[in-house]
Design a protein around this motif. Sequence first.
Motif, mmCIF file in Angstrom:
data_model
loop_
_atom_site.group_PDB
_atom_site.id
_atom_site.type_symbol
_atom_site.label_atom_id
_atom_site.label_comp_id
_atom_site.label_asym_id
_atom_site.label_seq_id
_atom_site.Cartn_x
_atom_site.Cartn_y
_atom_site.Cartn_z
ATOM 1 N N PHE A 56 0.846 -1.194 0.000
ATOM 2 C CA PHE A 56 0.000 0.000 0.000
ATOM 3 C C PHE A 56 0.879 1.240 0.000
ATOM 4 O O PHE A 56 1.727 1.416 0.879
ATOM 5 C CB PHE A 56 -0.915 0.011 1.222
ATOM 6 C CG PHE A 56 -1.929 -1.096 1.229
ATOM 7 C CD1 PHE A 56 -3.111 -0.973 0.507
ATOM 8 C CD2 PHE A 56 -1.691 -2.270 1.930
ATOM 9 C CE1 PHE A 56 -4.045 -1.999 0.496
ATOM 10 C CE2 PHE A 56 -2.612 -3.305 1.925
ATOM 11 C CZ PHE A 56 -3.803 -3.169 1.210
ATOM 12 N N ARG A 69 3.904 4.267 -8.510
ATOM 13 C CA ARG A 69 3.018 3.326 -9.202
ATOM 14 C C ARG A 69 3.749 2.647 -10.347
ATOM 15 O O ARG A 69 3.700 1.410 -10.501
ATOM 16 C CB ARG A 69 1.798 4.072 -9.736
ATOM 17 C CG ARG A 69 0.835 3.212 -10.553
ATOM 18 C CD ARG A 69 -0.031 4.065 -11.452
ATOM 19 N NE ARG A 69 0.763 4.741 -12.482
ATOM 20 C CZ ARG A 69 0.295 5.732 -13.237
ATOM 21 N NH1 ARG A 69 -0.940 6.171 -13.073
ATOM 22 N NH2 ARG A 69 1.067 6.288 -14.154
ATOM 23 N N PHE A 80 -3.443 -1.062 -8.345
ATOM 24 C CA PHE A 80 -4.774 -0.453 -8.421
ATOM 25 C C PHE A 80 -4.648 1.047 -8.254
ATOM 26 O O PHE A 80 -3.973 1.538 -7.351
ATOM 27 C CB PHE A 80 -5.687 -0.998 -7.314
ATOM 28 C CG PHE A 80 -7.049 -0.330 -7.292
ATOM 29 C CD1 PHE A 80 -8.097 -0.856 -8.017
ATOM 30 C CD2 PHE A 80 -7.260 0.831 -6.554
ATOM 31 C CE1 PHE A 80 -9.347 -0.242 -8.013
ATOM 32 C CE2 PHE A 80 -8.502 1.446 -6.543
ATOM 33 C CZ PHE A 80 -9.537 0.909 -7.270
ATOM 34 N N GLN A 81 -5.340 1.794 -9.126
ATOM 35 C CA GLN A 81 -5.450 3.238 -8.977
ATOM 36 C C GLN A 81 -6.844 3.661 -9.381
ATOM 37 O O GLN A 81 -7.405 3.157 -10.348
ATOM 38 C CB GLN A 81 -4.420 3.988 -9.827
ATOM 39 C CG GLN A 81 -4.534 5.508 -9.680
ATOM 40 C CD GLN A 81 -3.445 6.250 -10.447
ATOM 41 O OE1 GLN A 81 -2.365 5.726 -10.661
ATOM 42 N NE2 GLN A 81 -3.739 7.468 -10.854
ATOM 43 N N PHE A 132 -1.518 -0.865 -4.223
ATOM 44 C CA PHE A 132 -2.578 0.132 -4.199
ATOM 45 C C PHE A 132 -1.973 1.497 -3.907
ATOM 46 O O PHE A 132 -1.120 1.626 -3.033
ATOM 47 C CB PHE A 132 -3.612 -0.213 -3.126
ATOM 48 C CG PHE A 132 -4.147 -1.610 -3.238
ATOM 49 C CD1 PHE A 132 -5.326 -1.873 -3.918
ATOM 50 C CD2 PHE A 132 -3.441 -2.680 -2.696
ATOM 51 C CE1 PHE A 132 -5.795 -3.167 -4.050
ATOM 52 C CE2 PHE A 132 -3.906 -3.979 -2.819
ATOM 53 C CZ PHE A 132 -5.085 -4.227 -3.496
ATOM 54 N N PHE A 137 -6.392 5.457 -0.464
ATOM 55 C CA PHE A 137 -5.594 4.607 0.412
ATOM 56 C C PHE A 137 -4.685 5.385 1.359
ATOM 57 O O PHE A 137 -4.382 4.924 2.461
ATOM 58 C CB PHE A 137 -4.791 3.602 -0.430
ATOM 59 C CG PHE A 137 -5.682 2.741 -1.272
ATOM 60 C CD1 PHE A 137 -6.434 1.733 -0.704
ATOM 61 C CD2 PHE A 137 -5.823 2.988 -2.634
ATOM 62 C CE1 PHE A 137 -7.293 0.973 -1.471
ATOM 63 C CE2 PHE A 137 -6.684 2.235 -3.410
ATOM 64 C CZ PHE A 137 -7.421 1.223 -2.830
#
Length: 292
Positions: A56, A69, A80-81, A132, A137
């Motif tokens: 995370f 990322r 995940f975005q 993530f 987040f």
Amino acid sequence: EALARARWEHDWRGLGRARLGAAAETPLDGARRADDEGTNTGGGGAATTKGAGLVFVVGMHKTGTTSLRDALAKLGYNVFQLKVGGADPVKTCFRAGAYPRETEAVMFNRRARRQLLACLDRHGIFSRFDAFQDTPFYGLATELADLFPAAKFVYMTRPLDEWYESAHAHFTNPRAVAWSQKQAVVYANGTWGPGDVLDAFHGVMYGANHGTPRDDADRAVWMAGFGLQSRELMTRFAKADDDRLLFMDLHAGDGYDVLAPFLGRPYAANWTFPHDNVHGVWKRGKRGRTTV
């Protein structure tokens, strides 16, 4: 703003461990105490592997989240975005009102954060992705650490004033605003309609009247959110043997040599660490790529 600055004095180039100030309690801190009751703080119980393999990114937007990322993707992660322009579990949970209606902002309300996280979990994103980043987040770090004791967390540091100026320039850019106003929007009351999508998502996190950092009031709320998140991370991972949190300062040159060993992933010494979104997504050739 002054109180947020007093409460968060950060050692940028050490291991990133914050020195929590002794400033007086804020009204926000007092209002949240009752909300904190019953929160699982981890407590050093039995070992568990829940969350093993998950990463995370809990650095705030405009601290290098887009670069991180891309770095995680190169290391083999399925990242995940939030997709502000299409279908997305985060938008579904926001639309469903999967947080208390009376809350001012998810960022400042742990009960709201737990409920939002539970909704995301029900939609299965934690089994479909293994990394993530970005909204929401960064505002759920403490709850994520409780839910996934074996997960890894990466926090990017950046001087507070510099961070806010970057966020202000990015999210008030006329092209950013024009693009954002063309997208579908989820409001805090769970309805959809035309408007400013970035302002709506940030409004859920920071409060309905502070979704875009336009004036001194917004500046104070955004800086308070940055400081609150930092203090919570320091408290949650304060134990000397807790090695789940990595501090990175991308602006000081931290790269794969710091990130890859922490995650246990191989990398090549000649890899160049991504340096994305330097001037925001609105430079030529980058329209359509956005971070919120």
